[in-house]
Design a protein around this motif. Structure first.
Motif, PDB file in Angstrom:
ATOM      1  N   ASP A  90       0.810  -1.211   0.000  1.00  0.00           N
ATOM      2  CA  ASP A  90       0.000   0.000   0.000  1.00  0.00           C
ATOM      3  C   ASP A  90       0.850   1.270   0.000  1.00  0.00           C
ATOM      4  N   THR A  91       2.148   1.104   0.103  1.00  0.00           N
ATOM      5  CA  THR A  91       3.044   2.259   0.095  1.00  0.00           C
ATOM      6  C   THR A  91       2.945   3.010  -1.224  1.00  0.00           C
ATOM      7  N   GLY A  92       2.854   4.327  -1.138  1.00  0.00           N
ATOM      8  CA  GLY A  92       2.791   5.142  -2.333  1.00  0.00           C
ATOM      9  C   GLY A  92       2.312   6.543  -2.011  1.00  0.00           C
ATOM     10  N   VAL A  93       2.165   7.328  -3.050  1.00  0.00           N
ATOM     11  CA  VAL A  93       1.601   8.673  -2.908  1.00  0.00           C
ATOM     12  C   VAL A  93       0.115   8.582  -3.232  1.00  0.00           C
ATOM     13  N   TYR A  94      -0.690   9.066  -2.315  1.00  0.00           N
ATOM     14  CA  TYR A  94      -2.143   8.995  -2.459  1.00  0.00           C
ATOM     15  C   TYR A  94      -2.699  10.356  -2.849  1.00  0.00           C
ATOM     16  N   TYR A  95      -3.573  10.326  -3.837  1.00  0.00           N
ATOM     17  CA  TYR A  95      -4.197  11.533  -4.347  1.00  0.00           C
ATOM     18  C   TYR A  95      -5.713  11.437  -4.242  1.00  0.00           C
TER      19      TYR A  95
END
Length: 125
Positions: A90-95
């Motif tokens: 689930d790691t990441g940049v969320y927009y």
């Protein structure tokens, strides 16, 4: 001009929880469908889930079903992504993104015109 600002990202251990908020300014969020998307390293931008203007309808990508929940408080002009049982994947940049309902037929990035700046979520021990 439509503005969206995400908040709530950070570092969390596997199995933990995070809550992301998306606050809208300069426009009434209640008129817009909201989508949440994430950019995972090495992968294309992918949909996490979408919520209708009233909040009565939600959809999620399979990998987050049962773990993530979308909601919105139109009176506060805010949409929320509640994440539980977080995994390293689930790691990441969320927009968060907003679109008029008439322009949305699927929960995909190309159908959303207004985007926040993103917030980093890192799941790691």
């Amino acid at each position: 001009q439509v503005q969206l600002v995400e908040s709530g990202g950070g570092l969390v251990q596997p199995g933990g929880s995070l809550r992301l908020d998306c606050e809208a300014s300069r426009f009434p969020l209640e008129d817009y469908a909201i989508g949440w998307f994430r950019q995972v390293p090495g992968k294309e931008l992918e949909g996490v889930g979408c919520i209708s203007t009233s909040g009565d309808y939600t959809e999620y990508t399979d990998s987050v079903k049962g773990r993530f929940t979308l909601s919105r408080d139109n009176a506060r002009n805010t949409a929320t992504l509640q994440m539980h049982s977080l995994q390293s994947a689930d790691t990441g940049v969320y927009y968060c993104a907003a679109s008029l309902p008439s322009r949305v037929s699927a929960c995909v990035p190309s159908q959303f015109q207004n985007w926040g700046q993103g917030t980093q979520v890192t799941v790691s021990s």
